[in-house]
Design an enzyme around this catalytic site. Sequence first.
Site, short mmCIF file in Angstrom:
data_model
loop_
_atom_site.label_atom_id
_atom_site.label_comp_id
_atom_site.label_asym_id
_atom_site.label_seq_id
_atom_site.Cartn_x
_atom_site.Cartn_y
_atom_site.Cartn_z
NE ARG A 50 -10.63 -20.19 46.12
CZ ARG A 50 -9.88 -21.04 46.80
NH1 ARG A 50 -8.98 -20.57 47.65
NH2 ARG A 50 -9.97 -22.34 46.62
CD GLU A 91 -17.84 -24.85 37.32
OE1 GLU A 91 -18.69 -24.25 38.00
OE2 GLU A 91 -17.08 -25.73 37.80
CB ALA A 134 -8.85 -28.58 42.22
CE1 TYR A 177 -3.67 -12.80 51.25
CE2 TYR A 177 -3.65 -13.66 53.50
CZ TYR A 177 -4.10 -13.73 52.19
OH TYR A 177 -4.96 -14.73 51.81
CG ASP A 185 -10.79 -28.06 48.95
OD1 ASP A 185 -9.67 -28.28 49.45
OD2 ASP A 185 -11.33 -26.94 48.97
#
Length: 403
Positions: free
Chosen positions: A106, A32, A13, A216, A302
Amino acid sequence: MRKQVLIAGGGIAGMAAALGASHAGWDARLFERAQEFSEVGAGVQLGPNVVRRLQAWGLQKALHAVASVPQQLVARCGRSGKVLAGAPLGQSMVDRYGAAYVTIHRADLHSLLWYAASERADVFINPGQEVVEVLGTERVTTIRTSLNKEIEGDALMLADGVWSKLRGPLLGDASRPRVSGHLAYRALLPMADVPAGWRSNEVTVWLGPHMHAVHYPVRRGEMMNIVVIIEGPAPEDMEHWDHAANAQALEQALQGCASSLQDLVRSVPAAGKAWRLWPLSDRTPLQGPEGMAKGLVGLIGDAAHPMRPYLAQGAGMAIEDAAELQRALAMDDLDVALRLRRYALNRWERNARVQARSIRNGNIFHATGPVRWGRDLSMRLLGARLMDVPWLYRGDGSSASSL
C-alpha cells in the site's frame, strides 16, 4: 482562468483525485493533516480495471517497478488445507482484460501516486494542514485549515476516509460508519522468512468457518503480505483503526484450521515481525448519486463508499472514481455543480454494486454448515469460472457470478 479543486485528504484517494483533476486541466490543491505523506497498511490487490486507469496516467512502468504480478489465484479449505479451485492470472488477465492483475504494498502505491502528482506543475501539496471547516459551498467553495488559513476553490473533494469529519455536515448525514464485526490481522514478511512451501507467486485464499485468510507477494516478490480476518468484537477506539495485535490471540482463533496455515501465521512472530489489527467498518451501499456529490462538493473513495475487503477493490474504486472525476471536470460546457453531478451519476451504481458484492462475498467466505458445503462443491465443479469477475474487471457493467 484555470479552475481549482481543493482536496481534503492525502491518502490514495486524495492523490488519485489530484492526478485526475490535473489531467482534466484543473489546478489541484491538496491538504493533509500529517506532516509527512505516508500510507499505513500492508498489501493491496489491483485488478485490471484499476491497472488500466494507472496506465492511462502514464504509470505502467512505475507500477511494475514496485509491484508483483501473481500467476495464479488459489482457494483452499481453511480446515483441511486442500485446494478447492484455481484460476489463472498473469498473462491470462492481460489477454482477457487488457491489463495485468497486480499486488502491491500500500505504501508503494501511495508513493507512486504522490510522486506522479508532485511532478505536475498544477498540483500543490500541503502537508501539515488539515481541512477543519468548510465555510461556504455556493458560488465557490471556501475552507479553513488547521493553520487558520482560508482558501477558495471552484470545487471541493472530500478524500478523508471512512471516518471523514466533513462528510456529515456537508451531506446532512449524521450517521456513523457501522462496525462490521470482522477484525483484520495483517503482517508483512520477508519472503526468505516465509515457510518454504508457501514461497510462491500466487494469491492464496483460505476459506473457513467465521474466518478467512489471504496471502500474496508484494515488492517484486521480496515480501509476502498476509491477512487473516476473523469475526469478533472490535477495540473501543474505532477511529484509530490500526492497533498493535496480539499474535497469541490470533493463533488461538485459528485452532482447528489447517496446520500449514497455522505454521504460516506462527512464522510472523518467529521472524521478529508484528501483526497489526484493523477493525473493519463500512457503510451501507450507496443509494443514489447524492452520496457522492452535492453542489460544489464531491466525495471520493472511502469518504463516499467504504467497503469490506472481500472483493479487494477499496483502493481500486477510489482510483476509478478519480478517473471518472477527470472526465467530468473536463466537461467545460457544463457548470461545476453539473460536472460533479455527472461524476456522481456515473459512479454511484458501480460503487454500490461493489459494496454489496463485498458484503456477500464475506458471508460466503465465512460460511458454515450447508452453505459452506455448497460453496466448496460449487468451487470444485466450476473452478476458474466461479472465481472470475468479468463485470468488475471489464468495467462495463455486464453481469456474472463471482466468488
